[in-house]
Design a protein around this motif. Structure first.
Motif, PDB file in Angstrom:
ATOM      1  N   VAL A 250       0.834  -1.206   0.000  1.00 59.22           N
ATOM      2  CA  VAL A 250       0.000   0.000   0.000  1.00 59.22           C
ATOM      3  C   VAL A 250       0.867   1.254   0.000  1.00 59.22           C
ATOM      4  CG1 VAL A 250      -1.689   1.322   1.349  1.00 59.22           C
ATOM      5  CG2 VAL A 250      -1.983  -1.140   1.048  1.00 59.22           C
ATOM      6  N   ARG A 251       1.951   1.236   0.740  1.00 58.14           N
ATOM      7  CA  ARG A 251       2.839   2.403   0.748  1.00 58.14           C
ATOM      8  C   ARG A 251       3.458   2.628  -0.629  1.00 58.14           C
ATOM      9  NH1 ARG A 251       6.691   2.599   5.931  1.00 58.14           N
ATOM     10  NH2 ARG A 251       6.932   4.707   5.106  1.00 58.14           N
ATOM     11  N   GLU A 252       3.822   1.543  -1.315  1.00 57.19           N
ATOM     12  CA  GLU A 252       4.407   1.680  -2.652  1.00 57.19           C
ATOM     13  C   GLU A 252       3.378   2.219  -3.645  1.00 57.19           C
ATOM     14  OE1 GLU A 252       7.018   1.366  -5.998  1.00 57.19           O
ATOM     15  OE2 GLU A 252       7.209   1.782  -3.847  1.00 57.19           O
ATOM     16  N   LEU A 253       2.140   1.765  -3.537  1.00 60.28           N
ATOM     17  CA  LEU A 253       1.102   2.264  -4.438  1.00 60.28           C
ATOM     18  C   LEU A 253       0.774   3.726  -4.141  1.00 60.28           C
ATOM     19  CD1 LEU A 253      -1.352  -0.748  -4.765  1.00 60.28           C
ATOM     20  CD2 LEU A 253       0.509  -0.061  -6.276  1.00 60.28           C
ATOM     21  N   ASN A 254       0.824   4.113  -2.882  1.00 55.80           N
ATOM     22  CA  ASN A 254       0.651   5.534  -2.560  1.00 55.80           C
ATOM     23  C   ASN A 254       1.767   6.364  -3.190  1.00 55.80           C
ATOM     24  OD1 ASN A 254      -1.759   5.806  -1.057  1.00 55.80           O
ATOM     25  ND2 ASN A 254      -0.774   4.997   0.775  1.00 55.80           N
ATOM     26  N   ARG A 255       2.988   5.836  -3.159  1.00 56.00           N
ATOM     27  CA  ARG A 255       4.110   6.563  -3.753  1.00 56.00           C
ATOM     28  C   ARG A 255       3.956   6.668  -5.264  1.00 56.00           C
ATOM     29  NH1 ARG A 255       8.474   6.005  -6.577  1.00 56.00           N
ATOM     30  NH2 ARG A 255       8.100   3.768  -6.908  1.00 56.00           N
ATOM     31  N   LEU A 256       3.675   5.537  -5.912  1.00 58.38           N
ATOM     32  CA  LEU A 256       3.536   5.541  -7.361  1.00 58.38           C
ATOM     33  C   LEU A 256       2.374   6.413  -7.820  1.00 58.38           C
ATOM     34  CD1 LEU A 256       4.163   1.807  -8.350  1.00 58.38           C
ATOM     35  CD2 LEU A 256       5.449   3.796  -9.158  1.00 58.38           C
ATOM     36  N   GLY A 257       1.227   6.236  -7.194  1.00 57.08           N
ATOM     37  CA  GLY A 257       0.070   7.026  -7.584  1.00 57.08           C
ATOM     38  C   GLY A 257       0.277   8.510  -7.334  1.00 57.08           C
ATOM     39  N   GLY A 258       0.861   8.835  -6.180  1.00 57.77           N
ATOM     40  CA  GLY A 258       1.112  10.234  -5.875  1.00 57.77           C
ATOM     41  C   GLY A 258       2.078  10.877  -6.842  1.00 57.77           C
ATOM     42  N   GLU A 259       3.103  10.141  -7.247  1.00 54.91           N
ATOM     43  CA  GLU A 259       4.088  10.671  -8.188  1.00 54.91           C
ATOM     44  C   GLU A 259       3.448  11.013  -9.528  1.00 54.91           C
ATOM     45  OE1 GLU A 259       8.268   9.254 -10.359  1.00 54.91           O
ATOM     46  OE2 GLU A 259       7.333   8.018  -8.798  1.00 54.91           O
ATOM     47  N   HIS A 260       2.440  10.228  -9.927  1.00 50.77           N
ATOM     48  CA  HIS A 260       1.788  10.456 -11.223  1.00 50.77           C
ATOM     49  C   HIS A 260       0.437  11.155 -11.077  1.00 50.77           C
ATOM     50  CE1 HIS A 260       4.658   8.234 -13.760  1.00 50.77           C
ATOM     51  NE2 HIS A 260       4.876   7.519 -12.664  1.00 50.77           N
ATOM     52  N   ALA A 261       0.235  11.817  -9.938  1.00 54.28           N
ATOM     53  CA  ALA A 261      -0.939  12.680  -9.722  1.00 54.28           C
ATOM     54  C   ALA A 261      -2.261  11.915  -9.733  1.00 54.28           C
ATOM     55  CB  ALA A 261      -0.974  13.796 -10.769  1.00 54.28           C
ATOM     56  N   VAL A 262      -2.232  10.644  -9.388  1.00 56.45           N
ATOM     57  CA  VAL A 262      -3.445   9.826  -9.383  1.00 56.45           C
ATOM     58  C   VAL A 262      -4.091   9.869  -7.999  1.00 56.45           C
ATOM     59  CG1 VAL A 262      -4.345   7.469  -9.580  1.00 56.45           C
ATOM     60  CG2 VAL A 262      -2.624   8.300 -11.188  1.00 56.45           C
ATOM     61  N   GLY A 263      -5.394  10.087  -7.960  1.00 62.40           N
ATOM     62  CA  GLY A 263      -6.109   9.937  -6.703  1.00 62.40           C
ATOM     63  C   GLY A 263      -6.661  11.195  -6.080  1.00 62.40           C
ATOM     64  N   ARG A 264      -6.557  12.351  -6.735  1.00 62.95           N
ATOM     65  CA  ARG A 264      -7.154  13.573  -6.182  1.00 62.95           C
ATOM     66  C   ARG A 264      -8.636  13.634  -6.539  1.00 62.95           C
ATOM     67  NH1 ARG A 264      -3.305  18.915  -7.003  1.00 62.95           N
ATOM     68  NH2 ARG A 264      -1.417  18.084  -5.998  1.00 62.95           N
ATOM     69  N   THR A 265      -9.472  13.958  -5.538  1.00 60.86           N
ATOM     70  CA  THR A 265     -10.893  14.174  -5.811  1.00 60.86           C
ATOM     71  C   THR A 265     -11.371  15.411  -5.068  1.00 60.86           C
ATOM     72  OG1 THR A 265     -11.566  12.734  -3.964  1.00 60.86           O
ATOM     73  CG2 THR A 265     -11.389  11.722  -6.142  1.00 60.86           C
ATOM     74  N   ASP A 266     -12.298  16.113  -5.670  1.00 60.24           N
ATOM     75  CA  ASP A 266     -12.927  17.305  -5.098  1.00 60.24           C
ATOM     76  C   ASP A 266     -14.419  17.052  -5.156  1.00 60.24           C
ATOM     77  OD1 ASP A 266     -14.112  19.743  -4.596  1.00 60.24           O
ATOM     78  OD2 ASP A 266     -12.966  20.870  -6.088  1.00 60.24           O
TER      79      ASP A 266
END
Length: 418
Positions: A250-266
């Motif tokens: 999960v920590r690795e997926l948070n890193r990968l997703g965060g690096e590629h701007a994946v996962g922001r919602t408003d």
């Protein structure tokens, strides 16, 4: 000396959920010095990615008689986050329930410590207009209805930020001065929930500085990342065919997703009390996992199961959001979702690029997809006479209705010019 022991024995002991923010600092001091409780503080590591040991020292400085800092990350992921992954649970399309799940872990640990320490009450500092107070207190009551729950923020008369700061300064309590634009961040392994106190206009764009886990899309790498996520019975996962334990995965997926701007919602969501609230979420790992998980399910599950599961997933998410994790309906639905995961084994390839997460391919030993059968041009595996009979039967109700119940004349529809 004996009288002092008797006097100390009469002091009620409580367990307090302490996270170190302004409200929890004031609440701990208030419980000790305004209400004369003996307070045992409890702080839990849920993946906030900050060093929590100083919280124990801070709690003692504020008046706690004892302080515990425990690691709840494995329990959080195994017993709370993964069940929601099995259920594909997202509240109102944008809330991945990380904050709610964190509160259930805290409530569970409060009850456990209270029993171990012989305490008759527990306490928290959740906001009086928010969802967390309900989640905490319903979860506590469901596990031990005899425990009393104290909520200082509902008892004191500190209504504004300035009143709270004035209370702390007058008593020389250790505190961090607020930023010029205060933002509340609730972070754990399942993402971060961000709330700006002064962002009252739903049209206004949030400042880039509030985000903590993800890059802005325009700052993400120009080269996309392609990753493969593997599942076994909907749970045990791998990244790029490398088996990983749950926490580092999960920590690795948070890193990968965060690096590629994946996962922001408003999102504008309905709080438990019916108040609409604008919330910002950063959920890299859950976004990647749920995107792959749902896609793999579409490969191995029937249409009827998929349709029912979608409706029950929404109901499950509502239960989790509204504080009913320990409810019998949530438990019963969990049994259904666990059964649906029997054949959810396989791999899904994802492409991460500047905020997007797209499926490139999927495979499973239990796949219900057969390319030869699905091909429109390949009739080797399909007798055209089957289609003739099926189509005749399928159109029978429509033909009967048209004869017995002629349709009304069609009216002009579509876009009306002003």
């Amino acid at each position: 000396m004996a009288s002092l022991v008797r006097e100390r024995a009469r002091v009620p002991r409580i367990v307090f959920a302490f996270n170190g923010d302004l409200e929890s600092r004031l609440a701990l001091h208030w419980l000790v010095h305004e209400r004369s409780y003996e307070v045992l503080s409890l702080s839990i590591n849920l993946g906030q990615e900050v060093y929590l040991e100083p919280l124990g020292e801070l709690a003692l400085e504020l008046g706690a008689s004892a302080a515990q800092v425990i690691d709840g990350r494995e329990v959080f992921l195994r017993d709370f986050a993964l069940p929601t992954l099995q259920a594909d649970a997202i509240y109102q399309g944008g809330c991945f329930l990380g904050s709610a799940l964190g509160r259930y872990v805290i409530a569970q640990e409060l009850v456990r410590v209270a029993r171990e320490e012989g305490c008759s009450a527990v306490a928290h500092s959740a906001a009086s207009k928010g969802n967390d107070q309900v989640r905490m207190e319903v979860a506590i009551a469901a596990q031990d209805p005899a425990l009393k729950v104290l909520a200082p923020v509902r008892e004191w008369h500190l209504r504004t930020l300035e009143q709270k700061l004035d209370y702390a300064r007058r008593r020389r309590l250790p505190l961090e001065e607020p930023k010029s634009r205060p933002v509340t961040v609730d972070r754990n392994l399942w993402g971060a929930s961000l709330y700006l106190d002064d962002l009252v206009d739903a049209w206004e764009e949030p400042p880039p500085s509030v985000f903590t886990m993800t890059r802005a899309p325009e700052e993400a790498p120009d080269v996309p990342a392609v990753i493969t996520l593997g599942f076994e019975s909907g749970l045990r996962c791998s990244v790029n065919s490398c088996r990983m334990e749950l926490l580092p995965l999960v920590r690795e997926l948070n890193r990968l997703g965060g690096e590629h701007a994946v996962g922001r919602t408003d999102v504008v969501e309905d709080r438990l009390f019916g108040i609409k609230s604008r919330e910002f979420y950063e959920v890299p790992a859950p976004t990647l996992l749920l995107t792959a998980h749902r896609d793999l399910e579409s490969l191995v599950q029937s249409r009827e199961l998929t349709q029912l599961k979608e409706s029950l997933s929404r109901r499950y998410a509502e239960l989790v959001y509204t504080g009913l994790w320990f409810h019998d309906l949530r438990r019963a639905l969990q049994g259904f979702f666990e059964q649906t995961q029997r054949y959810v084994t396989g791999e899904v390839r994802l492409k991460l690029y500047k905020g997007s997460c797209n499926v490139l391919g999927r495979r499973s030993p239990h796949s219900l997809y057969d390319g030869r059968l699905a091909s429109q041009s390949n009739l080797e595996w399909f007798d055209s006479q089957w289609a003739q009979g099926f189509t005749s039967l399928w159109t029978l109700p429509a033909r009967l209705a048209a004869r017995r119940q002629p349709p009304e004349p069609s009216s002009s529809g579509g876009w009306m010019a002003p």
